[in-house]
Motif scaffolding. Sequence first.
Motif, PDB file in Angstrom:
ATOM      1  N   HIS A 170       0.852   3.565   2.086  1.00 54.58           N
ATOM      2  CA  HIS A 170       1.308   3.832   3.458  1.00 54.58           C
ATOM      3  C   HIS A 170       2.524   2.989   3.826  1.00 54.58           C
ATOM      4  O   HIS A 170       3.373   3.427   4.587  1.00 54.58           O
ATOM      5  CB  HIS A 170       0.176   3.585   4.460  1.00 54.58           C
ATOM      6  N   THR A 171       2.612   1.814   3.294  1.00 51.22           N
ATOM      7  CA  THR A 171       3.765   0.953   3.559  1.00 51.22           C
ATOM      8  C   THR A 171       4.930   1.307   2.654  1.00 51.22           C
ATOM      9  O   THR A 171       6.083   1.190   3.049  1.00 51.22           O
ATOM     10  CB  THR A 171       3.395  -0.533   3.353  1.00 51.22           C
TER      11      THR A 171
ATOM     12  N   SER B 172       0.846  -1.191   0.000  1.00 52.34           N
ATOM     13  CA  SER B 172       0.000   0.000   0.000  1.00 52.34           C
ATOM     14  C   SER B 172       0.879   1.238   0.000  1.00 52.34           C
ATOM     15  O   SER B 172       2.069   1.188   0.326  1.00 52.34           O
ATOM     16  CB  SER B 172      -0.899   0.007   1.224  1.00 52.34           C
TER      17      SER B 172
END
Length: 135
Positions: free
Chosen positions: A30-31, A28
């Motif tokens: 965010h990762t 993702s």
Amino acid sequence: MTSSGPVRPENDGTAASRRSARATTSASLHTGVPMLLNLGSAALLDGDLGEARPLLAEALRIAREIDDRVAQFYLLAALGCHAAEAGQARLAARLIAAADAERTGAGANAMPFLAPALTRATESAAAALGSARYE
């Protein structure tokens, strides 16, 4: 056009672009930001400026897209260090100032492993521009 398709920044064959593509497509957003930040910071601290910049720049783009202000602070600081190492004092000063503003707004603390490099970058930019112009 090559036999495998057009050459694009994300598939131009460099190690940085391969890592960037993996980080942003296999996880993702965010990762992907911390993965790119870690890879870019490691390259920066190893002195591999060519490897570090695209990773840090891509992470900053994503951090802005997802409005991760703490990551934006870390990435602006890392890019400021990169600019100082590359001899770009004015750019380093602008990036470090932007990082400081972002840090204040986000309530973030400096990353311990980056602190010595950030101190060197700040001192280098101030010395190159003169303390009056740096302030």
